[in-house]
Motif scaffolding. Structure first.
Motif, PDB file in Angstrom:
ATOM      1  N   UNK A 188       4.263 -12.077   1.167  1.00 51.02           N
ATOM      2  CA  UNK A 188       3.777 -10.689   1.307  1.00 51.02           C
ATOM      3  C   UNK A 188       4.857  -9.797   1.912  1.00 51.02           C
ATOM      4  N   UNK A 189       5.520 -10.353   2.923  1.00 53.75           N
ATOM      5  CA  UNK A 189       6.552  -9.611   3.636  1.00 53.75           C
ATOM      6  C   UNK A 189       7.703  -9.186   2.709  1.00 53.75           C
ATOM      7  N   UNK A 191       7.291  -8.919  -0.754  1.00 52.50           N
ATOM      8  CA  UNK A 191       6.785  -8.314  -1.993  1.00 52.50           C
ATOM      9  C   UNK A 191       6.953  -6.797  -1.924  1.00 52.50           C
ATOM     10  N   UNK A 192       8.158  -6.361  -2.229  1.00 47.43           N
ATOM     11  CA  UNK A 192       8.514  -4.961  -2.016  1.00 47.43           C
ATOM     12  C   UNK A 192       9.711  -4.651  -2.917  1.00 47.43           C
ATOM     13  N   UNK A 193       9.699  -3.474  -3.530  1.00 43.15           N
ATOM     14  CA  UNK A 193      10.808  -3.173  -4.444  1.00 43.15           C
ATOM     15  C   UNK A 193      12.172  -3.147  -3.749  1.00 43.15           C
ATOM     16  N   UNK A 194      12.178  -2.930  -2.432  1.00 41.07           N
ATOM     17  CA  UNK A 194      13.445  -2.897  -1.716  1.00 41.07           C
ATOM     18  C   UNK A 194      13.782  -4.246  -1.081  1.00 41.07           C
ATOM     19  N   UNK A 195      12.859  -4.791  -0.329  1.00 44.22           N
ATOM     20  CA  UNK A 195      13.198  -5.931   0.533  1.00 44.22           C
ATOM     21  C   UNK A 195      13.765  -7.126  -0.244  1.00 44.22           C
ATOM     22  N   UNK A 197      13.549  -7.115  -4.112  1.00 46.83           N
ATOM     23  CA  UNK A 197      13.884  -6.820  -5.499  1.00 46.83           C
ATOM     24  C   UNK A 197      15.054  -5.852  -5.666  1.00 46.83           C
ATOM     25  N   UNK A 198      15.744  -5.512  -4.581  1.00 46.71           N
ATOM     26  CA  UNK A 198      17.025  -4.806  -4.763  1.00 46.71           C
ATOM     27  C   UNK A 198      18.088  -5.774  -5.280  1.00 46.71           C
TER      28      UNK A 198
ATOM     29  N   UNK B   8      11.264   2.182   9.761  1.00 44.59           N
ATOM     30  CA  UNK B   8      11.458   2.076   8.321  1.00 44.59           C
ATOM     31  C   UNK B   8      10.281   1.326   7.734  1.00 44.59           C
ATOM     32  N   UNK B  10       8.207  -0.652   5.316  1.00 44.08           N
ATOM     33  CA  UNK B  10       8.462  -1.399   4.079  1.00 44.08           C
ATOM     34  C   UNK B  10       7.212  -2.201   3.737  1.00 44.08           C
ATOM     35  N   UNK B  11       7.222  -2.815   2.568  1.00 41.61           N
ATOM     36  CA  UNK B  11       6.083  -3.631   2.171  1.00 41.61           C
ATOM     37  C   UNK B  11       5.185  -2.843   1.241  1.00 41.61           C
ATOM     38  N   UNK B  12       5.745  -2.345   0.124  1.00 34.99           N
ATOM     39  CA  UNK B  12       4.986  -1.533  -0.811  1.00 34.99           C
ATOM     40  C   UNK B  12       4.020  -2.382  -1.631  1.00 34.99           C
ATOM     41  N   UNK B  13       4.138  -3.702  -1.489  1.00 36.25           N
ATOM     42  CA  UNK B  13       3.282  -4.620  -2.232  1.00 36.25           C
ATOM     43  C   UNK B  13       3.342  -4.453  -3.724  1.00 36.25           C
ATOM     44  N   UNK B  14       4.436  -3.992  -4.225  1.00 33.45           N
ATOM     45  CA  UNK B  14       4.719  -4.152  -5.625  1.00 33.45           C
ATOM     46  C   UNK B  14       6.206  -4.467  -5.668  1.00 33.45           C
ATOM     47  N   UNK B  15       6.728  -4.751  -6.795  1.00 32.41           N
ATOM     48  CA  UNK B  15       8.126  -5.153  -6.851  1.00 32.41           C
ATOM     49  C   UNK B  15       8.181  -6.290  -7.853  1.00 32.41           C
ATOM     50  N   UNK B  16       7.319  -7.277  -7.594  1.00 32.25           N
ATOM     51  CA  UNK B  16       7.224  -8.379  -8.551  1.00 32.25           C
ATOM     52  C   UNK B  16       6.762  -7.840  -9.908  1.00 32.25           C
ATOM     53  N   UNK B  17       5.756  -6.948  -9.863  1.00 33.98           N
ATOM     54  CA  UNK B  17       5.201  -6.393 -11.093  1.00 33.98           C
ATOM     55  C   UNK B  17       6.312  -5.732 -11.915  1.00 33.98           C
ATOM     56  N   UNK B  84      16.455   4.880  -6.848  1.00 32.32           N
ATOM     57  CA  UNK B  84      16.203   4.331  -5.509  1.00 32.32           C
ATOM     58  C   UNK B  84      17.502   4.085  -4.756  1.00 32.32           C
TER      59      UNK B  84
END
Lengths: 231, 119
Positions: A188-189, A191-195, A197-198, B8, B10-17, B84
């Motif tokens: 969960x920690x 699952x973020x486009x930045x953390x 998936x950059x 800061x 963080x943790x938008x809970x998407x990214x995998x999608x 981004x």
């Protein structure tokens, strides 16, 4: 041997400069760190970090002829002259080759780099099978020298948001640990486009790691687990 | 806006999608490209008659629609990734995001018109 070294003291200098040095070396000077220590006897204003001088503490990471590495395990014979030394890219310079690693460690701490297990500890220790222990090979050896993260453009652009290869390698080190119970919260920690998936898999981290580790593979395995729990 | 808070979030809970959809759409794009190349090779080239016959088939129109939809989704994820990294002020980034979405949706409408429109 000829050197060109980045010199900068933010309190005194308006801007950084490259200083040239040409010093005779001794036959005992085999590694770059030996040469730097010798240089320091000539010019004691030169600032760099070092401690164990054998590639374990990770203090003397720097940019050596354009590539991040540890001075103490970089053989002088492999270097083209003049040897150009700069601080690790992308981090604020404190002085000369010393950078402020706060941001790097902030990201490292953000992945909870410790075992989370709420069951009462057994009398002796939490056991692992040899196979479970093997999972941690290639992960636990990281010395946090920051060579990888500071070679990563995604970390340069978003050091406050992207965990970076070193932090992600450590994140996976605890995700992969059979004794850890926090895998879902850890995913969960990240699952973020930045953390997480950059990372665009350019593998600079693998290219520079002085310990021969593979953060890209660890990142891939984190993504695999996310896919597994989602799809 | 809360003034003076230096956190800061963080943790938008998407990214995998996004990451996964970019890979899936890449497969769709590749398959369609191979299909199209196969058709060109099969007919030994492409002229107006072949083109017209090809797009007269509803199945091929649907395949083309799928391809374009995948391409647009793929482009959205990719372009936003670039924004981004390089468009730092939040307002600027949001404005650019909206422009990109507008352009991509316009393309989608235009494509439907080309595929199923009159003439």
């Amino acid at each position: 041997m000829k050197f060109r070294i980045y010199r900068y003291d933010p309190e005194k200098d308006a801007k950084p400069r490259l200083q040239e040095y040409d010093i005779p070396l001794d036959s005992h000077d085999r590694m770059l760190l030996d040469a730097l220590i010798r240089l320091k006897t000539v010019d004691d204003s030169l600032a760099f970090r070092r401690s164990c001088r054998e590639g374990v503490c990770g203090s003397d990471a720097m940019n050596i002829n354009g590539k991040n590495g540890l001075a103490c395990i970089t053989n002088l014979k492999t270097l083209k002259e003049p040897v150009e030394l700069r601080p690790l890219p992308g981090l604020p310079v404190i002085r000369d080759l010393i950078v402020d690693m706060s941001q790097f460690f902030k990201q490292y701490h953000s992945v909870k780099p410790y075992l989370v297990n709420d069951t009462p500890p057994p009398e002796r220790e939490r056991l692992q099978s040899p196979a479970e222990r093997e999972e941690l090979d290639g992960l636990y050896e990281c010395i946090l020298c920051a060579c990888c993260s500071t070679a990563c453009p995604s970390f340069w652009w978003n050091p406050d948001k992207f965990v970076g290869p070193a932090g992600l390698l450590q994140a996976y080190r605890f995700i992969a640990d059979s004794r850890d119970q926090d895998v879902n919260a850890r995913l969960d920690n990240l699952e973020d486009p930045y953390r997480l998936f950059r990372c665009h898999t350019i593998m600079n981290c693998v290219d520079v790691c002085p310990k021969g580790l593979n953060p890209t593979l660890a990142i891939e395995k984190i993504k695999d687990l996310m896919v597994k729990r989602t799809v | 806006m809360v003034a003076g808070v230096d956190k800061r979030p963080v943790g938008a809970h998407y990214g995998l999608r996004d990451w996964l959809s970019q890979r899936v759409t890449a497969i769709v794009i590749t398959l369609y490209t191979l299909l199209f190349l196969g058709i060109v090779l099969w007919y030994g080239g492409m002229d107006y008659a072949v083109w017209k016959a090809l797009f007269a088939s509803n199945a091929f129109r649907v395949a083309t629609f799928l391809f374009m939809a995948a391409l647009l989704w793929h482009a959205w994820v990719g372009v936003r990734n670039i924004l981004m990294d390089y468009a730092k002020p939040m307002g600027v980034r949001l404005a650019l995001d909206i422009v990109v979405i507008g352009v991509l949706v316009a393309y989608l409408g235009w494509m439907i018109q080309v595929l199923w429109g009159q003439g």
